[in-house]
Design an enzyme around this catalytic site. Structure first.
Site, PDB file in Angstrom:
ATOM      1  N   TYR A 304       0.834  -1.202   0.000  1.00  0.00           N
ATOM      2  CA  TYR A 304       0.000   0.000   0.000  1.00  0.00           C
ATOM      3  C   TYR A 304       0.866   1.248   0.000  1.00  0.00           C
ATOM      4  CZ  TYR A 304      -3.316   3.517   1.666  1.00  0.00           C
ATOM      5  OH  TYR A 304      -4.080   4.655   1.802  1.00  0.00           O
ATOM      6  N   TYR A 308       2.846   5.501  -2.666  1.00  0.00           N
ATOM      7  CA  TYR A 308       2.953   6.840  -2.091  1.00  0.00           C
ATOM      8  C   TYR A 308       4.403   7.219  -1.818  1.00  0.00           C
ATOM      9  CZ  TYR A 308      -2.052   6.340  -1.586  1.00  0.00           C
ATOM     10  OH  TYR A 308      -3.380   6.143  -1.847  1.00  0.00           O
TER      11      TYR A 308
END
Length: 632
Positions: A304, A308
């Site tokens: 995840y 980012y």
């Protein structure tokens, strides 16, 4: 020190912005002299009040006010403050004009992007021409040092991935549940919104800059932690990434690990604090806070976080390949989006990544400094004469080394004695760090951040510092080693030397620091001036001055008189442009959502050159510079 709050900058400061580098230097000298006279004639209290009125400094905190008094008469400090204020004020004007947003200029305006990239290029040239030297006479290229540090995007990305994996492993051992949380500021903090795929002005915008919005999000996070402490709940454990929306407004992506029995209360506190302000506005429940449990079947926390982390560093995966799909927020390529995000964070002074609830990264990095000594000792393993002492050193025992050295000396084995003597200092350091926290050292040495967290939680470490006075007369601490809080054992990670204190005449210990030797020859650099629309010439003395190339134009040398004439004309154009800027609507700029080729043709003059409305003022400036050069 306190940043300049953009919302309270006085009008006479703003009227002179943005400054060129030369103007900033001149203004810094003027302000330093003015405040030095003010402090001497009327006292520090009057100077502090004037600084608060002039630039919005916070003088209520006595400690910060005392620091400010020692800095106000220093031109170098003022220069740094004005440089930051100039670029941020310029970008805030671009935000007000609607020049940052989707399909316009994502994250950061084109003008500020070019200005920051020019600064980065100049800094890179200076770094390539510089070296650093130690007190012992060792000299290394500065570029080589930076390339091997966390300033290197590849190393920075790898280290953060290592830390995230370690945090996830520790959470899994404790059967904690992972949650992906996105927090967005209320709509009044957003300059633009999106309608039918285009950026449009947000009428609710309260004028907040990205810096102020980042401070708002940080305040929310601190309130969460305080309330959890009051309710005797475990502190938050995980990490967060700050990234911009298309209009430059920051938002947070967090991964938090929570014990199963505390999930309900902890998530309720997070949601309540994030929604405390303007909770009833339209779309708040849908957009302000998004909490999703991490499903191990679909991907772990590292997967995840990967997108980012990479998209806000260099837009590349761990294997060096570009991220597939590009930057969907900015609708650009991955690498271009990463460049814009990094420049955005640097310009506004926003921290992009942070781990919380884990051990400090500084201790981890300090222990990894012993990797060189360990490699030197390991190189002696599997050699008949040095195998035993080397293995004993790695196990934390120094006696076999001393015995082997004595035997080699008695036997006349000079080659063996030299090898054993050569690693004496490395052996002493390795044994010392083993006594401080052997498990933490071994974990840091192999890059096992999870084992490092476990080791430090069992045996706490604290820094060993030397106190000295900085250039402002304030006491600062220099890190020189680590200490075990339980046993008191310590190890030095930095070289320390004794020098004579000129004030007292006594010996004192100081950290052996490295000094930067900047290159003697520097290329002529263009001064940043009004809104970054053109480049001004910079005087290097009475000789001819070099103007940097504009696109494909050849470099030419001009006289000092011509330079002054061009700079005067540029300042006049900048003043006129600032007045015109307020009258231009966002959709009238180049790449604006409502601009068309037919409208572009209508706004061209008879010569076919672009008019002012499509934002190509650089073309007009370049034409005028050429005309003035050709006609003297």
């Amino acid at each position: 020190m306190t940043d300049f709050p953009l919302s309270v900058i006085r009008a006479h400061f703003a009227a002179a912005l943005p400054h060129s580098d030369d103007e900033i230097a001149h203004k810094a000298e003027t302000l330093a002299k003015d405040f030095a006279r003010l402090i001497q004639n009327q006292g520090p209290e009057v100077a502090l009040n004037e600084a608060a009125i002039l630039a919005g400094f916070d003088i209520e905190d006595k400690e910060e006010a005392a620091k400010l008094v020692s800095r106000l008469p220093v031109a170098k400090w003022w220069r740094r403050q004005l440089q930051v204020m100039s670029i941020r004020h310029c970008e805030l004007e671009m935000l007000r004009a609607g020049n940052v947003g989707l399909r316009i200029s994502p994250y950061i305006s084109e003008l500020s992007l070019r200005r920051m990239m020019r600064r980065r290029k100049r800094a890179q040239k200076a770094i390539e021409a510089a070296t650093i030297s130690s007190g012992g006479g060792q000299e290394i290229d500065l570029a080589q040092v930076i390339a091997s540090s966390v300033s290197n995007p590849t190393i920075k990305r790898g280290e953060f991935f290592t830390r995230v994996k370690g945090v996830q492993a520790v959470a899994a051992e404790q059967n904690m549940l992972g949650f992906a949380i996105a927090i967005t500021a209320p709509s009044k903090y957003h300059r633009m919104t999106v309608s039918r795929g285009f950026a449009v002005e947000n009428d609710k915008w309260n004028g907040a800059s990205p810096k102020e919005t980042a401070q708002y999000l940080g305040g929310i996070f601190q309130k969460m932690r305080n309330y959890l402490s009051k309710k005797y709940l475990p502190a938050l454990f995980g990490f967060r990434a700050t990234e911009p929306h298309h209009d430059g407004t920051p938002h947070w992506h967090m991964i938090i690990f929570i014990a199963p029995e505390h999930v309900k209360k902890t998530l309720a506190i997070i949601r309540r604090e994030a929604m405390r302000e303007d909770r009833n506005e339209e779309g708040a429940k849908k957009r302000r806070v998004d909490i999703k449990p991490i499903d191990p079947k679909r991907g772990d926390a590292v997967a995840y976080a990967a997108a980012y982390i990479s998209k806000n560093i260099d837009g590349k995966k761990s294997d060096g390949a570009a991220i597939e799909g590009g930057d969907w927020e900015a609708q650009t390529g991955a690498e271009e989006g990463a460049v814009r995000a990094v420049v955005w964070a640097s310009m506004w002074g926003i921290r992009q990544f942070q781990l919380f609830g884990a051990e400090k990264i500084g201790q981890y990095r300090e222990l990894r400094r012993f990797h060189r000594q360990k490699k030197a000792v390991e190189a002696l393993i599997d050699h008949a004469d040095t195998d035993g002492p080397a293995r004993a050193i790695l196990a934390g025992h120094a006696a076999p080394l001393a015995l082997a050295a004595c035997d080699a000396r008695k036997a006349g084995r000079a080659d063996v004695f030299a090898k054993l003597t050569g690693i004496r200092e490395e052996a002493a350091q390795l044994i010392a760090v083993g006594k401080v926290n052997q498990a933490a050292f071994l974990a840091a040495d192999v890059g096992d951040y999870a084992a490092f967290i476990r080791a430090v939680r069992q045996d706490k470490l604290e820094p060993v510092n030397l106190v000295r006075a900085n250039c402002y007369g304030e006491e600062v601490k220099d890190l020189i080693g680590l200490k075990n809080t339980r046993t008191g054992a310590q190890v030095l990670t930095r070289e320390v030397k004794e020098v004579v204190d000129p004030a007292t005449g006594e010996f004192k210990q100081v950290r052996d620091s490295w000094s930067v030797n900047w290159g003697a020859k520097r290329e002529a650099l263009a001064s940043d001036f009004a809104l970054g629309l053109a480049s001004g010439a910079r005087s290097l003395g009475p000789v001819a001055i070099t103007i940097p190339k504009l696109e494909n134009e050849p470099v030419r040398e001009i006289t000092k008189c011509q330079v002054q004439a061009i700079e005067s004309w540029m300042k006049q154009q900048a003043f006129l442009f600032k007045k015109e800027l307020q009258q231009i609507k966002p959709h009238q700029w180049e790449h604006g959502p409502k601009w068309s080729e037919s409208q572009d043709a209508k706004n061209r003059d008879k010569s076919g050159k672009p008019g002012i409305k499509n934002g190509l003022l650089k073309e007009k400036n370049r034409f005028e510079i050429n005309r003035r050069l050709n006609h003297g």
